[in-house]
Design a protein around this motif. Sequence first.
Motif, short mmCIF file in Angstrom:
data_model
loop_
_atom_site.label_atom_id
_atom_site.label_comp_id
_atom_site.label_asym_id
_atom_site.label_seq_id
_atom_site.Cartn_x
_atom_site.Cartn_y
_atom_site.Cartn_z
N LEU A 16 0.69 -1.26 0.05
CA LEU A 16 -0.15 0.01 0.11
C LEU A 16 0.92 1.25 0.00
CD1 LEU A 16 -2.50 -1.10 2.77
CD2 LEU A 16 -2.84 -1.27 0.44
N GLU A 17 0.33 2.09 -0.70
CA GLU A 17 0.79 3.70 -0.41
C GLU A 17 -0.08 4.66 -0.28
OE1 GLU A 17 2.81 4.07 -4.41
OE2 GLU A 17 0.83 3.95 -5.58
N PRO A 89 -0.17 4.01 5.45
CA PRO A 89 -0.47 5.43 5.44
C PRO A 89 -1.85 5.62 6.46
CG PRO A 89 -0.64 4.43 3.28
CD PRO A 89 -0.15 3.23 4.09
N LEU A 90 -2.52 4.46 6.76
CA LEU A 90 -3.26 4.59 7.83
C LEU A 90 -3.74 3.30 8.36
CD1 LEU A 90 -6.20 6.00 9.44
CD2 LEU A 90 -7.47 5.03 7.26
N THR A 91 -3.65 3.27 9.83
CA THR A 91 -4.06 2.07 10.49
C THR A 91 -5.20 2.09 11.21
OG1 THR A 91 -1.61 1.29 10.50
CG2 THR A 91 -3.06 0.36 12.25
N ILE A 92 -6.23 1.26 11.18
CA ILE A 92 -7.26 1.11 11.80
C ILE A 92 -7.53 0.12 12.88
CG2 ILE A 92 -9.99 1.28 11.89
CD1 ILE A 92 -9.64 2.25 8.98
N TRP A 134 -6.21 -7.25 7.20
CA TRP A 134 -6.56 -7.34 8.68
C TRP A 134 -5.38 -8.42 9.04
CZ3 TRP A 134 -12.14 -9.04 10.33
CH2 TRP A 134 -12.11 -9.23 11.43
N VAL A 135 -4.52 -7.56 9.92
CA VAL A 135 -3.54 -8.45 10.75
C VAL A 135 -3.78 -8.36 12.29
CG1 VAL A 135 -1.91 -7.73 8.86
CG2 VAL A 135 -2.01 -6.46 10.94
N SER A 136 -3.34 -9.62 12.98
CA SER A 136 -3.42 -10.20 14.22
C SER A 136 -2.02 -10.32 14.76
CB SER A 136 -4.78 -10.82 14.38
OG SER A 136 -4.25 -12.19 13.76
N PHE A 162 -4.35 -2.31 7.85
CA PHE A 162 -3.39 -1.34 7.21
C PHE A 162 -4.30 -1.09 6.08
CE2 PHE A 162 0.09 -4.35 9.05
CZ PHE A 162 0.15 -3.51 10.04
N VAL A 163 -4.21 0.34 6.03
CA VAL A 163 -5.16 0.84 4.81
C VAL A 163 -4.56 1.87 3.83
CG1 VAL A 163 -7.38 2.10 4.24
CG2 VAL A 163 -7.10 0.71 6.29
N GLY A 164 -4.65 1.68 2.76
CA GLY A 164 -3.87 2.76 1.64
C GLY A 164 -4.58 2.52 0.18
N THR A 165 -3.76 2.78 -0.51
CA THR A 165 -3.85 2.88 -2.14
C THR A 165 -3.09 1.77 -2.38
OG1 THR A 165 -4.64 5.09 -2.50
CG2 THR A 165 -4.12 3.67 -4.52
N PRO A 166 -3.73 0.64 -3.05
CA PRO A 166 -2.95 -0.62 -3.61
C PRO A 166 -1.81 -0.04 -4.52
CG PRO A 166 -5.22 -1.13 -3.95
CD PRO A 166 -5.16 0.26 -3.41
N LYS A 167 -0.65 -0.51 -4.64
CA LYS A 167 0.58 -0.15 -5.45
C LYS A 167 0.30 -0.82 -6.67
CE LYS A 167 4.06 0.78 -2.16
NZ LYS A 167 5.13 0.40 -1.60
#
Length: 197
Positions: A16-17, A89-92, A134-136, A162-167
């Motif tokens: 992600l970017e 870029p963003l973690t929720i 989604w990681v744990s 982990f969230v963003g724009t797929p490369k």
Amino acid sequence: MSALDVLLSRASTDDLEAPAPTGEELETILSAVMRAPDHGKLRPWRLLLVRGDARQKLAEKVVASMKRLDPDVPEKKIAKRHDRMANMPLTIVLGMHLRPEDKKIPLIEQELAVGAAGMNLLNALHATGYGAVWVSGDITYDPVLATELGFPPPHALAGFFFVGTPKKPDHETKRRPVAPYVAEWMGAPVTFAADKD
């Protein structure tokens, strides 16, 4: 894409970017979480948005958790997890606001509702063109880290998105066939082909 196409094409990715969703777009995506099935309307999910300088602080807490859980954790694993937490870029963070004292709604149903909320989040992100995973892992079950993030027992963490724009915008994994995971019940216990491996 139709709604069904969205569901059939979703795949997890951490490649992600920037940018990640913000503003009204993020608000709409997060609103999908509120549509998750939820016995008793407890809304047991909670969402922490981690961006900007807070990413480094989260990474430091995660590394401390790793060392607390396993004093011999390899440096390579520490570096990889720190890098991911500090640079996405963003973690929720998906938290579980649990009510074990609730006699009407079993704890497992509260946890399942949080899981459904997480899936709605992944689908909404994909439907709007973003990528996520989604990681744990062991840190998710560390009550000290959970408390540091605002989820003291009996509350807990359900994972990190982990969230963003797929490369690679065309990222897609091969779909498994459905048949091994489906059986028709005719009155006696069934077996599934997927369980014979």
